[in-house]
Design an enzyme around this catalytic site. Structure first.
Site, PDB file in Angstrom:
ATOM      1  N   ALA A  40     -15.115  25.850  -4.885  1.00  0.00           N
ATOM      2  CA  ALA A  40     -15.178  24.922  -6.022  1.00  0.00           C
ATOM      3  C   ALA A  40     -13.788  24.627  -6.573  1.00  0.00           C
ATOM      4  CB  ALA A  40     -16.067  25.498  -7.128  1.00  0.00           C
ATOM      5  N   VAL A  58     -19.930  33.804   0.761  1.00  0.00           N
ATOM      6  CA  VAL A  58     -20.455  33.222   1.997  1.00  0.00           C
ATOM      7  C   VAL A  58     -20.315  34.231   3.134  1.00  0.00           C
ATOM      8  CG1 VAL A  58     -20.098  31.430   3.737  1.00  0.00           C
ATOM      9  CG2 VAL A  58     -20.038  30.845   1.293  1.00  0.00           C
ATOM     10  N   ASP A  93       4.588  23.858   0.656  1.00  0.00           N
ATOM     11  CA  ASP A  93       3.449  24.734   0.918  1.00  0.00           C
ATOM     12  C   ASP A  93       3.816  25.936   1.767  1.00  0.00           C
ATOM     13  OD1 ASP A  93       2.068  22.804  -0.444  1.00  0.00           O
ATOM     14  OD2 ASP A  93       0.665  22.317   1.166  1.00  0.00           O
ATOM     15  N   ARG A 122       3.595  14.605  14.191  1.00  0.00           N
ATOM     16  CA  ARG A 122       2.539  13.602  14.091  1.00  0.00           C
ATOM     17  C   ARG A 122       3.055  12.254  14.575  1.00  0.00           C
ATOM     18  NH1 ARG A 122      -1.811  14.714  10.481  1.00  0.00           N
ATOM     19  NH2 ARG A 122      -1.484  16.571   9.193  1.00  0.00           N
ATOM     20  N   GLY A 124      -9.316  26.654   0.421  1.00  0.00           N
ATOM     21  CA  GLY A 124      -7.879  26.752   0.242  1.00  0.00           C
ATOM     22  C   GLY A 124      -7.106  26.452   1.509  1.00  0.00           C
ATOM     23  N   HIS A 182      -2.439   0.777 -29.431  1.00  0.00           N
ATOM     24  CA  HIS A 182      -3.885   0.728 -29.631  1.00  0.00           C
ATOM     25  C   HIS A 182      -4.429  -0.585 -29.059  1.00  0.00           C
ATOM     26  CE1 HIS A 182      -7.776   1.161 -31.634  1.00  0.00           C
ATOM     27  NE2 HIS A 182      -7.669  -0.109 -31.993  1.00  0.00           N
ATOM     28  N   GLU A 239     -19.527  28.902  -4.631  1.00  0.00           N
ATOM     29  CA  GLU A 239     -18.236  29.437  -5.063  1.00  0.00           C
ATOM     30  C   GLU A 239     -18.315  30.948  -5.244  1.00  0.00           C
ATOM     31  OE1 GLU A 239     -14.721  30.540  -6.309  1.00  0.00           O
ATOM     32  OE2 GLU A 239     -15.034  28.490  -5.618  1.00  0.00           O
ATOM     33  N   VAL A 280     -10.117  22.074  -6.094  1.00  0.00           N
ATOM     34  CA  VAL A 280      -9.816  20.639  -6.203  1.00  0.00           C
ATOM     35  C   VAL A 280     -10.399  19.856  -5.035  1.00  0.00           C
ATOM     36  CG1 VAL A 280      -7.960  18.941  -6.283  1.00  0.00           C
ATOM     37  CG2 VAL A 280      -7.714  21.095  -7.511  1.00  0.00           C
ATOM     38  N   ILE A 281     -10.118  20.290  -3.806  1.00  0.00           N
ATOM     39  CA  ILE A 281     -10.544  19.532  -2.624  1.00  0.00           C
ATOM     40  C   ILE A 281     -12.056  19.450  -2.554  1.00  0.00           C
ATOM     41  CG2 ILE A 281     -10.558  19.525  -0.099  1.00  0.00           C
ATOM     42  CD1 ILE A 281      -7.758  20.813  -0.214  1.00  0.00           C
TER      43      ILE A 281
END
Length: 462
Positions: A177, A233, A309, A35, A268, A441, A199, A179-180
């Site tokens: 459905a 889907v 990952d 990148r 995902g 508190h 989902e 996190v992203i």
């Protein structure tokens, strides 16, 4: 003699952290990144830009819904999408430049280009070969799709395209459905889009504590989310007014359609190892394309490690960072370690969701005797003052020893508060240890103490 002690492939959270730690330990280090900027998916088109848009739209929501309740009277701000995108990009730029500064500070060479590994001990970067005693693959992941769904990053987008939209869609369909999907859905729901989440499974955020899943779905429903659960889907086709999503309901096999202006595919991610030459190296991978490693992140090829990952485990930036530090220490002759039982997960919706350790379902399946301590944020004075009383803290502890086994929070600042439990679990603390620790508190974190109290004699304010 090798050119480098370590060459790290990939400058995402796992890679750049690994490179910095290697340099700190006295190893001559280089990091390969194709990148134009450092930081990988997370800093460029993931965690960081999405949080900028979440923050901006959360403030918009506050101005539209809660300001008047606090006596702050006036017209709600108008949305300038281009200016919001510029703000988001400035956040990205500041962070990526920060990583570049850290590379210079630690004397890490940035090898600009895309890497391949022609042989053990060698890394080729756009045709230029470098030697390395050790190679760490931290190449990250890329968005995955579904059969029958073609991504164009304009009307059918991944998270990358969703972060770059130049106008607010009237209808956003989110496939997945997780996190992203829920985070980006939250951004556009606050901006006025009609959001529908499709989902495959029967509940959102699969893998999380089910009680939390149900509470989050209920809260997001109040915010305007529509959920179609148990739906497979079949494809996305071009319609007259925009893309059309076709799905089959698993309960009766009926085929349904839903029209959209933009479809976000959030099904995902998968490891990104294209071009590295793993097959020619004989480097072992799993059926899911993950690089196989042992308990010390070593691949089956001597001198080559893999983290983040690209290997098994949750695809989380902080998991990759911990692995990066551990690998650097292993290479330097130390004893790197990652406690995979204490890696928190956070969803940055409003309310936030955070979890660490085991879920109640996991404990039941294992036949583990446990106890539950819960406390609602409606019993927390600060949360009520901030109109953030939805949600609760749930602590799971061993029934005999009281040792904390897991915690699940849905509520304000959940992503920050979960770390109190992470530290407690790292040190083998009991729920009573947490309960007997004085909490300031008024703070949101008092709810954590109350939940710990509920594991024993009972919460005070419930």
């Amino acid at each position: 003699m090798a050119d480098y002690d370590v060459i790290v492939i990939g400058a995402g959270p796992g890679g750049y952290v690994c490179a910095i730690r290697c340099a700190q330990l006295g190893l001559k280090t280089a990091c390969v990144e194709g990148r134009a900027t450092l930081g990988g998916t997370c800093l460029n088109v993931g965690c960081i830009p999405s949080k900028a848009l979440l923050h901006a739209t959360e403030l918009l929501h506050e101005s539209e819904v809660n300001f008047a309740k606090m006596g702050l009277v006036g017209a709600a701000p108008k949305v300038d999408v281009a200016a919001m995108q510029a703000y988001k990009q400035s956040v990205v730029d500041n962070n990526t430049k920060g990583i570049e500064f850290l590379f210079k500070k630690n004397k890490i060479d940035w090898l600009k280009g895309w890497a391949s590994i022609p042989a053990p001990g060698k890394v080729s970067v756009d045709g230029t070969e470098h030697g390395a005693r050790n190679i760490v693959i931290a190449s990250g992941s890329e968005a995955s799709s579904l059969p029958g769904v073609t991504i164009d990053e304009k009307t059918v987008v991944t998270s990358t395209g969703a972060l770059e939209l130049t106008s607010i869609p009237k209808r956003l369909v989110v496939i997945g459905a997780g996190v992203i999907g829920l985070e980006m859905g939250s951004v556009y729901a606050r901006l006025g889009a009609e959001v529908t989440v499709v989902e495959f499974l029967e509940e959102i955020t699969p893998g999380m504590d089910v009680e939390i899943c149900k509470a989050l779905r209920k809260t997001l429903g109040k915010q305007g989310f529509n959920f179609v659960l148990g739906a497979a889907v079949q494809g996305v086709a071009a319609g007259k007014g925009g893309p059309v999503v076709t799905y089959k309901l698993r309960k009766d096999d009926s085929v349904q359609e839903i029209a959209a202006d933009v479809v976000l595919v959030a099904t995902g991610r998968r490891p990104f190892t294209d071009g590295l030459g793993l097959e020619a190296l004989g480097l072992a991978v799993t059926e899911r394309g993950q690089i196989r490693t042992d308990a010390h992140w070593r691949t089956n090829v001597p001198g080559i490690y893999a983290i983040g990952d690209a290997i098994a485990g949750p695809m989380l930036a902080h998991k990759a960072e911990d692995e990066g530090v551990a690998v650097a220490e292993m290479i330097a002759g130390q004893h790197g370690h990652v406690n995979y039982g204490v890696i928190p997960g956070v969803i940055y919706t409003t309310p936030e969701v955070a979890s660490v350790g085991q879920t109640e379902e996991q404990l039941k399946a294992a036949g583990h005797d446990y106890k539950v301590g819960k406390f609602p944020f409606m019993g927390n004075a600060r949360a009520k003052a901030y109109f953030l009383g939805d949600g609760f803290v749930k602590i799971l502890a061993d029934k005999a020893t009281d040792r904390v086994l897991g915690a699940h929070i849905i509520g304000p600042a959940a992503g920050d508060m979960i770390h109190e439990i992470c530290v407690a679990m790292e040190f083998g603390a009991s729920a009573e240890d947490v309960a007997r620790t004085c909490h300031a508190h008024p703070t949101f974190s008092e709810a954590v103490r109350e939940a710990a109290l509920a594991c024993g004699g009972g919460a005070i304010h419930a």
